[in-house]
Design a protein around this motif. Structure first.
Motif, short mmCIF file in Angstrom:
data_model
loop_
_atom_site.label_atom_id
_atom_site.label_comp_id
_atom_site.label_asym_id
_atom_site.label_seq_id
_atom_site.Cartn_x
_atom_site.Cartn_y
_atom_site.Cartn_z
N LEU B 38 0.84 -1.20 0.00
CA LEU B 38 0.00 0.00 0.00
C LEU B 38 0.88 1.25 0.00
CD1 LEU B 38 -3.12 0.31 0.33
CD2 LEU B 38 -2.72 0.61 2.76
N SER B 39 0.53 2.22 -0.86
CA SER B 39 1.34 3.44 -0.87
C SER B 39 0.45 4.65 -0.63
CB SER B 39 2.04 3.58 -2.23
OG SER B 39 1.07 3.85 -3.22
N ILE B 40 1.06 5.69 -0.10
CA ILE B 40 0.34 6.95 0.12
C ILE B 40 -0.19 7.46 -1.23
CG2 ILE B 40 0.65 9.38 0.80
CD1 ILE B 40 0.49 7.66 3.23
N GLU B 41 0.58 7.25 -2.29
CA GLU B 41 0.14 7.65 -3.63
C GLU B 41 -1.18 6.97 -3.98
OE1 GLU B 41 3.20 6.85 -2.88
OE2 GLU B 41 4.49 8.43 -3.67
N ALA B 42 -1.23 5.65 -3.79
CA ALA B 42 -2.44 4.90 -4.16
C ALA B 42 -3.63 5.37 -3.34
CB ALA B 42 -2.21 3.40 -3.97
N GLY B 48 -9.02 10.79 -3.91
CA GLY B 48 -9.19 12.06 -4.63
C GLY B 48 -8.65 13.25 -3.86
N VAL B 49 -7.56 13.03 -3.13
CA VAL B 49 -6.91 14.14 -2.41
C VAL B 49 -5.42 14.15 -2.79
CG1 VAL B 49 -8.49 13.90 -0.44
CG2 VAL B 49 -6.25 12.77 -0.38
N GLY B 50 -4.74 15.21 -2.43
CA GLY B 50 -3.31 15.27 -2.66
C GLY B 50 -2.56 14.57 -1.55
N LYS B 51 -1.31 14.16 -1.85
CA LYS B 51 -0.52 13.48 -0.82
C LYS B 51 -0.29 14.36 0.41
CE LYS B 51 3.18 11.98 -3.07
NZ LYS B 51 4.42 11.21 -3.19
N THR B 52 -0.15 15.66 0.17
CA THR B 52 0.10 16.56 1.32
C THR B 52 -1.09 16.57 2.28
OG1 THR B 52 -0.64 18.38 -0.09
CG2 THR B 52 1.74 18.10 0.20
N THR B 53 -2.31 16.40 1.73
CA THR B 53 -3.50 16.34 2.59
C THR B 53 -3.37 15.16 3.55
OG1 THR B 53 -4.78 17.21 0.74
CG2 THR B 53 -6.03 16.31 2.59
N ALA B 59 1.70 10.97 10.05
CA ALA B 59 3.14 11.07 9.85
C ALA B 59 3.64 10.04 8.84
CB ALA B 59 3.88 10.88 11.18
N ASN B 60 2.97 8.87 8.81
CA ASN B 60 3.42 7.83 7.88
C ASN B 60 2.27 6.87 7.59
OD1 ASN B 60 3.32 5.82 10.01
ND2 ASN B 60 5.11 6.89 10.84
N GLU B 62 1.92 3.67 8.19
CA GLU B 62 1.52 2.76 9.26
C GLU B 62 0.49 3.41 10.18
OE1 GLU B 62 4.62 2.79 8.09
OE2 GLU B 62 4.47 0.75 7.31
N ASP B 63 0.72 4.68 10.54
CA ASP B 63 -0.23 5.34 11.44
C ASP B 63 -1.60 5.47 10.78
OD1 ASP B 63 1.72 5.53 13.30
OD2 ASP B 63 2.12 7.67 13.05
N LEU B 64 -1.60 5.80 9.50
CA LEU B 64 -2.87 5.91 8.77
C LEU B 64 -3.59 4.57 8.74
CD1 LEU B 64 -5.05 6.87 6.85
CD2 LEU B 64 -3.37 6.87 4.99
N VAL B 65 -2.85 3.50 8.43
CA VAL B 65 -3.48 2.17 8.34
C VAL B 65 -4.04 1.76 9.70
CG1 VAL B 65 -3.02 -0.29 7.96
CG2 VAL B 65 -2.15 1.41 6.35
N VAL B 66 -3.29 2.01 10.76
CA VAL B 66 -3.77 1.65 12.09
C VAL B 66 -5.05 2.43 12.42
CG1 VAL B 66 -3.24 1.79 14.56
CG2 VAL B 66 -1.57 0.83 12.98
N ASP B 67 -5.07 3.75 12.12
CA ASP B 67 -6.28 4.53 12.36
C ASP B 67 -7.45 4.03 11.53
OD1 ASP B 67 -5.07 6.11 14.23
OD2 ASP B 67 -5.24 8.00 13.12
N ALA B 68 -7.17 3.68 10.28
CA ALA B 68 -8.25 3.19 9.40
C ALA B 68 -8.81 1.88 9.93
CB ALA B 68 -7.73 3.02 7.97
N LEU B 69 -7.91 0.97 10.29
CA LEU B 69 -8.37 -0.33 10.79
C LEU B 69 -9.10 -0.18 12.12
CD1 LEU B 69 -5.26 -2.50 9.85
CD2 LEU B 69 -7.49 -2.55 8.74
N ALA B 70 -8.72 0.82 12.91
CA ALA B 70 -9.37 1.04 14.21
C ALA B 70 -10.85 1.36 14.04
CB ALA B 70 -8.67 2.16 14.98
N THR B 71 -11.23 1.92 12.91
CA THR B 71 -12.65 2.23 12.69
C THR B 71 -13.46 0.95 12.47
OG1 THR B 71 -12.53 2.42 10.26
CG2 THR B 71 -12.02 4.40 11.53
N LEU B 72 -12.78 -0.17 12.30
CA LEU B 72 -13.49 -1.44 12.07
C LEU B 72 -13.83 -2.17 13.37
CD1 LEU B 72 -11.39 -2.88 9.10
CD2 LEU B 72 -13.57 -1.67 8.98
N ARG B 73 -13.42 -1.57 14.47
CA ARG B 73 -13.71 -2.22 15.75
C ARG B 73 -15.22 -2.40 15.91
NH1 ARG B 73 -10.53 0.49 20.52
NH2 ARG B 73 -10.75 2.09 18.94
N GLU B 74 -15.65 -3.57 16.35
CA GLU B 74 -17.09 -3.84 16.50
C GLU B 74 -17.35 -4.25 17.94
OE1 GLU B 74 -19.84 -4.03 14.56
OE2 GLU B 74 -18.87 -3.25 12.75
N PRO B 75 -18.50 -3.85 18.50
CA PRO B 75 -18.81 -4.33 19.86
C PRO B 75 -19.06 -5.84 19.85
CG PRO B 75 -20.68 -3.16 18.91
CD PRO B 75 -19.54 -3.01 17.94
#
Lengths: 199, 199
Positions: B38-42, B48-53, B59-60, B62-75
């Motif tokens: 997975l790349s920031i580019e992809a 539909g945003v720029g990389k700077t966004t 910061a990197n 890994e942090d984005l992926v961890v935050d994204a996966l954290a939204t999948l937490r289910e009760p």
């Protein structure tokens, strides 16, 4: 396969390159490179050959991957054909012995991957490497139902899911380290006897 | 998490971009893009945003992926706490209901991947999304052993492997199409009663 035939007919140097290319492909898949992400560039670089050396042998990446995975085919373990319990242990013990090895990592990475982009490769690999084991296990369970060792209302697919699923679960999510030597036996005995108390 | 906090403090437009980035990340993982590949580019391109966004918020990768996966937490599903059988069915039925959905595809692709390169992400995700379910199931099985519903010599990890493993096996390798509505119940009953004939 035509490609393998061509290589076998080639000079020794050619065979050495082919082996390096196959090994590089398997290493990359075992390391977690998805089939969809895998590139001829990456394989060439890992194998230490030029891209043209690869394209001389395989028309495209899919054909190379299928040929590489085909080398992972393993014979079924011998089955005594007497007790269903013993035959099931023999079939499951293969999973334990292979756990953590390159073959098992490739199987997991190819067969568990959800990507539609590599579906054709997964399906061919499944038929080649996994289906013969499923057929063998289905046959053993069916024999057990027929001869009265297993319950007459057994759902054979469900029995396969419990037995094979438990081995996969341990390989992927069990405690770290080698799988216990008696794992297959314990899985089979728990599944056959069931978890409820009979006291 | 700092990154989420910063985003929440931002303007609505900012929140919309963050949501698009998270969704793009999850879509790519669900489609089989390995975390390592997975790349920031992809992600930027899909969202539909720029990389700077993206780099303004994370910061990197890994942090984005961890935050994204954290939204999948289910009760966890509610457990009646009366019969062990019913609680096990409730826990396993979650797996059936989620099968084929984006969350399940992400879980499979992240948790089954063998790559060392994304080990940190897998481990954090495992703790967040899978460990609570394992703890709950271990507790139900332990209760069954303590109150005599389950056999006193039950290997609790092995029971978990049979039950969860069977659900995973069906999700990945069972007949095509939706899982049968009574799958969790049938898995639990086969596992509890065992496969052998008692006649």
């Amino acid at each position: 396969m035509t490609t393998q035939h061509q290589a076998r007919a080639g000079r020794p140097r050619s065979e050495k390159a082919e082996k390096a290319i196959i090994e590089a492909t398997l290493d990359l898949i075992a390391e977690g490179m998805g089939v969809a992400e895998l590139s001829i560039e990456a394989i060439a670089s890992r194998a230490g050959v030029g891209k043209t050396t690869i394209y001389r042998r395989w028309a495209n990446k899919e054909d190379l991957v299928v040929d590489a995975l085909a080398t992972l085919r393993e014979p079924l373990p011998p089955l005594a054909g007497e007790s269903v319990r013993d035959d099931l242990i023999a079939l499951l013990d293969v999973v334990r012995r292979e756990a953590g090895q390159r073959r098992a990592r490739c199987v997991m990475n190819v067969a568990m991957g959800e990507t539609d982009r590599s579906k054709r490769v997964s399906e061919r690999f499944f038929k080649l490497a996994l289906e013969p084991r499923r057929v063998a296990m289905r046959r053993v369970l069916g024999r057990g139902v027929a001869n009265g060792e297993l319950r007459p209302d057994l759902d054979v697919e469900l029995g396969m899911a419990l037995l094979s699923g438990a081995m996969i679960w341990f390989s992927k999510w069990g405690p770290e380290g080698d799988l216990p030597e008696d794992l297959a036996e314990r899985v089979v005995d728990h599944a056959l006897e069931g978890l409820v108390s009979r006291r």
